[in-house]
Scaffold this motif. Structure first.
Motif: not given
Length: 231
Positions: A9-12, A16-23
């Motif tokens: 998962l690559v954030h915008g 940061g990587s934190w935005c992907w936590d739920p997925v």
């Protein structure tokens, strides 16, 4: 069940990587090995000196550290270093979420007309997102509740400006299966522009009635699309 494909998962920009936590949590529950990468032009102490090549190298290094096939998922600006850095033949599929699908010789800034949006707050070599008239809560998180949008906005960080100006030199999506998630209530990225970029790579298109950040407002729907792409 252990899945054969690892999901990266690559954030915008500004995230940061934190935005992907739920997925990421949902995908792990479904048996996927999930990795993330923090792009150095947002997270490195000397980020103001870094550019697109540094972010692309971070994506490439994250892929190299994975054994076996990889599905890369990129959001927004994250599509640019993914385009440049995900050329490893073990990358079986790229999922773009409201992302920039650029071609060789193109830059992000040129793709939006060559003029920075008025909500980009440029301070020398760094850029922050949002203004009084267009706060990040409405730009990125318009379909989250007010408290969550506020707290999430506070996690955004300054981003190096250089990678927005630099041209892509390699294209990973050409000749590779791709999926594009169009965010239909996006305050940043017009739907017609997303559709035009998706057509470049002949992506399978999915549509979500969300803001620019469906991984936070509709994580199950996003995980479903990633699972389908990853086989």
């Amino acid at each position: 069940m252990n899945r054969a494909t690892t999901v990266l998962l690559v954030h915008g920009a500004w995230h940061g990587s934190w935005c992907w936590d739920p997925v990421a949590s949902i995908l792990r529950e479904r048996g996927f090995d999930v990795r993330t990468v923090d792009l150095p032009t947002v997270h490195h102490p000397n980020r103001a000196e870094l550019g697109l090549a540094d972010d692309a190298a971070a994506v490439a290094d994250a892929i190299a550290a994975i054994d076996g096939p990889v599905t890369v998922v990129a959001h927004s600006y994250g599509g640019v270093p993914t385009t440049q850095g995900a050329g490893d033949p073990r990358v079986r599929h790229i999922v773009f979420i409201a992302a920039f699908v650029l071609d060789e010789g193109e830059s992000l800034l040129a793709s939006v007309g060559g003029v920075a949006p008025d909500w980009w707050q440029v301070d020398g070599a760094l850029t922050t997102a949002g203004s009084d008239a267009q706060p990040p809560q409405s730009l990125f998180f318009g379909d989250l509740d007010t408290q969550t949008a506020d707290s999430t906005s506070q996690r955004l960080q300054a981003q190096a400006t250089r990678p927005f100006l630099e041209e892509v030199t390699m294209v990973a999506w050409r000749g590779r299966p791709t999926t594009y998630i169009v965010t239909e209530r996006d305050a940043i990225f017009p739907v017609f522009a997303q559709e035009a970029l998706a057509a470049r790579s002949e992506s399978a298109i999915h549509r979500l009635d969300t803001s620019h950040s469906p991984f936070l407002s509709r994580p199950i729907a996003v995980a479903d699309i990633i699972e389908q792409a990853a086989g």
